[in-house]
Design an enzyme around this catalytic site. Structure first.
Site, PDB file in Angstrom:
ATOM      1  N   ASP A 171     -11.078   3.647  -7.713  1.00 35.50           N
ATOM      2  CA  ASP A 171     -10.407   2.635  -6.900  1.00 35.50           C
ATOM      3  C   ASP A 171     -11.059   1.275  -7.097  1.00 35.50           C
ATOM      4  OD1 ASP A 171      -8.488   2.153  -4.467  1.00 35.50           O
ATOM      5  OD2 ASP A 171     -10.366   1.144  -3.962  1.00 35.50           O
ATOM      6  N   TYR A 194     -12.509  -7.722  -6.314  1.00 32.05           N
ATOM      7  CA  TYR A 194     -13.859  -7.196  -6.511  1.00 32.05           C
ATOM      8  C   TYR A 194     -14.504  -7.911  -7.701  1.00 32.05           C
ATOM      9  CZ  TYR A 194     -12.447  -3.224  -3.522  1.00 32.05           C
ATOM     10  OH  TYR A 194     -11.999  -2.429  -2.490  1.00 32.05           O
ATOM     11  N   LYS A 214      -5.200  -3.003  -6.305  1.00 25.23           N
ATOM     12  CA  LYS A 214      -4.623  -3.622  -5.119  1.00 25.23           C
ATOM     13  C   LYS A 214      -3.879  -4.904  -5.463  1.00 25.23           C
ATOM     14  CE  LYS A 214      -8.443  -1.669  -2.473  1.00 25.23           C
ATOM     15  NZ  LYS A 214      -9.209  -1.125  -3.632  1.00 25.23           N
TER      16      LYS A 214
END
Length: 332
Positions: free
Chosen positions: A51, A56, A82
């Protein structure tokens, strides 16, 4: 590593997933070689759920995920990322937690239809991988109206074309996820051609829930987890160590706490005593606790080194006696 069904998605995942925020430089820099070695070690241990997110490390985590995973057999792992933030030159919505972000770029919050499609395509390009299996709408509470309409519509189209396998939310707030499910899910009896019984349709297939079904916070069980169980929505539990507060409360304050509250310290002391009585490592209990709920097929835990992911896998594999869970529920 045990493989489990991810709700109604048709995907199978390892019961332990690796979250890739840490290898994107969350709180401390991680060299690229170490990041790739961490993902490689996770693979050796049987982890098949990964994930990441554009935010990030402002693309760094996705790039490193691609370096480590794109040579692997594509049908043997499940990849999640995401939408909700575009990474672009001068992006203004900066987060101070990233230790080594690329110069000159930053995130810009945008849940519009066009931005959602652009974010998805940019993630594919950064990773160099041909598909994303689970796509989360990240932090939808930051613009709930647009996230639950435009971003969601984009993901429904991607799922309908088979471009992604599952729609998900990445949330820290259980009430936000429950509201999103209620407002976007059509019961089978209300759907054209549907009938009574069976799973719900149209809405999210998965929820990535951080920190709200754990040893220190079971608020996700108030409404969200029963709703997910009813609708056939799988919950991936994250944040099970609460930013490290369960690992060590002696020196400083872990992420998420300016200072660890006294009542939290008291609850941790009770948990430590109970774990000691049954010979169960506290972090093994923390990791495995969410898996005791029928709506939670897997947990997602971060690591920044091969040693850390090996430790996490050992906590996952630790045999916890059934009597411990009975005693724990009486203590919570």
């Amino acid at each position: 590593m045990r493989m489990v069904e991810l709700g109604r998605t048709g995907l199978r995942v390892s019961e332990l997933g690796l979250g890739l925020a840490s290898v994107g430089g969350m709180f401390a820099a991680v060299p690229e070689r170490q990041a790739v070695a961490t993902i490689d070690r996770a693979w050796e241990l049987g982890v098949r759920l990964f994930d990441t997110a554009p935010v990030y490390g402002y693309g760094l985590s996705e790039q490193r995920a691609g370096l480590a995973l794109r040579g692997r057999p594509r049908d043997e792992f499940v990849l999640c990322t995401k939408v909700g933030r575009l990474i672009e030159p001068g992006g203004p919505d900066l987060q101070p937690i990233w230790a080594e972000p690329p110069a000159g770029v930053g995130p810009r919050l945008d849940y519009s239809y066009d931005a959602t499609i652009r974010s998805f395509e940019a993630s594919l390009e950064r990773m160099g991988i041909d598909r994303i299996d689970v796509l989360h709408i990240h932090d939808p509470e930051l613009d709930f109206t647009t996230a639950s309409t435009e971003a969601f519509r984009a993901l429904v189209e991607l799922r309908g074309r088979g471009t992604i396998r599952a729609i998900s939310l990445g949330v820290n707030h259980a009430d936000v996820a429950a509201r999103f499910l209620r407002e976007t899910t059509t019961a089978p009896s209300e759907h054209p051609g549907g009938g009574p019984g069976g799973p719900a349709v149209d809405g999210p297939d998965v929820i990535l829930l951080a920190g709200r079904y754990s040893l220190l916070d079971q608020s996700g069980a108030d409404e969200l987890l029963p709703l997910c169980e009813k609708l056939g929505v799988a919950v991936l539990a994250a944040g099970v160590f609460h930013g490290g507060v369960l690992a060590d409360t002696a020196d400083g304050a872990p992420h998420g706490y300016e200072r660890v509250p006294r009542d939290v310290l008291r609850r941790i002391d009770v948990l430590r005593e109970l774990c000691s009585a049954y010979g169960v490592p506290l972090l093994a209990a923390a990791l495995q606790f969410p898996l005791t709920h029928p709506a939670v097929p897997a947990v997602v835990v971060g690591a920044r080194s091969p040693r850390e992911i090996a430790e996490v896998a050992a906590w996952h594999d630790y045999e916890v006696p059934p009597a411990f869970w009975t005693a724990l529920r009486s203590a919570l």
